[in-house]
Design a protein around this motif. Structure first.
Motif, mmCIF file in Angstrom:
data_model
loop_
_atom_site.group_PDB
_atom_site.id
_atom_site.type_symbol
_atom_site.label_atom_id
_atom_site.label_comp_id
_atom_site.label_asym_id
_atom_site.label_seq_id
_atom_site.Cartn_x
_atom_site.Cartn_y
_atom_site.Cartn_z
ATOM 1 N N ALA A 47 0.815 -1.222 0.000
ATOM 2 C CA ALA A 47 0.000 0.000 0.000
ATOM 3 C C ALA A 47 0.847 1.269 0.000
ATOM 4 O O ALA A 47 0.304 2.359 -0.028
ATOM 5 C CB ALA A 47 -0.929 -0.004 1.211
ATOM 6 N N ALA A 50 -0.166 3.920 -2.343
ATOM 7 C CA ALA A 50 -1.549 4.423 -2.251
ATOM 8 C C ALA A 50 -1.520 5.861 -1.733
ATOM 9 O O ALA A 50 -0.561 6.274 -1.083
ATOM 10 C CB ALA A 50 -2.354 3.533 -1.313
ATOM 11 N N PRO A 51 -2.576 6.639 -2.005
ATOM 12 C CA PRO A 51 -2.617 8.027 -1.517
ATOM 13 C C PRO A 51 -2.500 8.145 0.006
ATOM 14 O O PRO A 51 -1.932 9.106 0.495
ATOM 15 C CB PRO A 51 -3.977 8.536 -1.992
ATOM 16 N N ASN A 52 -3.005 7.172 0.752
ATOM 17 C CA ASN A 52 -2.957 7.212 2.212
ATOM 18 C C ASN A 52 -2.625 5.804 2.724
ATOM 19 O O ASN A 52 -3.522 5.072 3.159
ATOM 20 C CB ASN A 52 -4.297 7.712 2.759
ATOM 21 N N PRO A 53 -1.339 5.396 2.674
ATOM 22 C CA PRO A 53 -0.966 4.029 3.050
ATOM 23 C C PRO A 53 -1.425 3.597 4.451
ATOM 24 O O PRO A 53 -1.924 2.477 4.592
ATOM 25 C CB PRO A 53 0.561 4.017 2.934
ATOM 26 N N LEU A 55 -4.048 4.452 6.177
ATOM 27 C CA LEU A 55 -5.487 4.204 6.128
ATOM 28 C C LEU A 55 -5.781 2.893 5.413
ATOM 29 O O LEU A 55 -6.559 2.064 5.901
ATOM 30 C CB LEU A 55 -6.204 5.365 5.423
ATOM 31 N N LEU A 56 -5.162 2.674 4.271
ATOM 32 C CA LEU A 56 -5.389 1.446 3.507
ATOM 33 C C LEU A 56 -4.926 0.221 4.298
ATOM 34 O O LEU A 56 -5.624 -0.795 4.343
ATOM 35 C CB LEU A 56 -4.694 1.511 2.149
ATOM 36 N N SER A 114 -5.990 -1.042 -2.814
ATOM 37 C CA SER A 114 -6.661 0.253 -2.981
ATOM 38 C C SER A 114 -7.923 0.197 -2.135
ATOM 39 O O SER A 114 -8.403 -0.894 -1.803
ATOM 40 C CB SER A 114 -7.020 0.510 -4.451
ATOM 41 N N LEU A 115 -8.466 1.340 -1.779
ATOM 42 C CA LEU A 115 -9.675 1.321 -0.959
ATOM 43 C C LEU A 115 -10.841 0.656 -1.693
ATOM 44 O O LEU A 115 -11.621 -0.084 -1.083
ATOM 45 C CB LEU A 115 -10.048 2.729 -0.503
ATOM 46 N N ARG A 133 -13.472 6.830 0.579
ATOM 47 C CA ARG A 133 -12.660 7.417 -0.479
ATOM 48 C C ARG A 133 -11.420 8.061 0.121
ATOM 49 O O ARG A 133 -11.404 8.411 1.298
ATOM 50 C CB ARG A 133 -13.459 8.494 -1.226
ATOM 51 N N GLU A 134 -10.381 8.229 -0.691
ATOM 52 C CA GLU A 134 -9.140 8.831 -0.222
ATOM 53 C C GLU A 134 -9.349 10.241 0.322
ATOM 54 O O GLU A 134 -8.630 10.680 1.198
ATOM 55 C CB GLU A 134 -8.083 8.862 -1.343
ATOM 56 N N ASP A 135 -10.368 10.951 -0.176
ATOM 57 C CA ASP A 135 -10.631 12.316 0.282
ATOM 58 C C ASP A 135 -11.488 12.357 1.549
ATOM 59 O O ASP A 135 -11.875 13.420 2.010
ATOM 60 C CB ASP A 135 -11.280 13.146 -0.828
#
Length: 155
Positions: A47, A50-53, A55-56, A114-115, A133-135
């Motif tokens: 991960a 990923a945009p937010n490792p 969190l994932l 990925s989420l 979602r990443e946001d």
């Protein structure tokens, strides 16, 4: 029940409770192979891109905790690594791709790292689930169809 009705969150819902319900209520099922694949992704920091490792990674660990073992052989309606899944996210049209344990993105593939992929794995046809979602937004995803990947459909 229409797809539109499936895509709406209950009003006043406790979103944390949606993610923390026990497996008997959520209905997530992982095959032995998928469980091992997720553990491998976590051990190898898949991960990290990923945009937010963090969190994932926590979401993947959570998925391992709340999912029950899938009966073997797995139902053809179960979303497993390697299957072709068609899904719809609230407010969007249907999409599809092959769910993969690979850490490298590829056209037409949905990464379990990925989420979206972490949410889809272990779901069944017509099942809906919250999609983080990443946001930070939360949508609903529903699985519309599950099949063998196109290159394996004729086998």
């Amino acid at each position: 029940m229409t797809i539109t009705n499936l895509m709406q969150l209950p009003s006043g819902s406790d979103l944390r409770a949606l993610f923390e319900r026990p497996a008997a209520e959520t209905g997530f099922f992982l095959t032995v192979e998928d469980r091992a694949g997720i553990e491998h992704l976590l051990r190898n920091s898949a991960a990290r891109h990923a945009p937010n490792p963090p969190l994932l990674n926590e979401f993947l660990r959570h998925k391992l905790r709340i999912s029950r073992g899938a009966p073997e052989p797995a139902s053809p309606e179960l979303v497993v690594a390697g299957c072709h899944v068609t899904y719809m996210i609230s407010g969007e049209g249907s999409r599809s791709g092959v769910l993969t344990m690979s850490a490298a993105p590829a056209p037409g593939h949905i990464l379990v790292a990925s989420l979206l992929g972490a949410t889809l794995i272990g779901m069944r046809k017509l099942q809906k689930s919250p999609l983080l979602r990443e946001d930070g937004q939360i949508d609903i995803v529903v699985v519309l169809n599950v099949s063998a990947p196109p290159d394996h459909a004729a086998a």
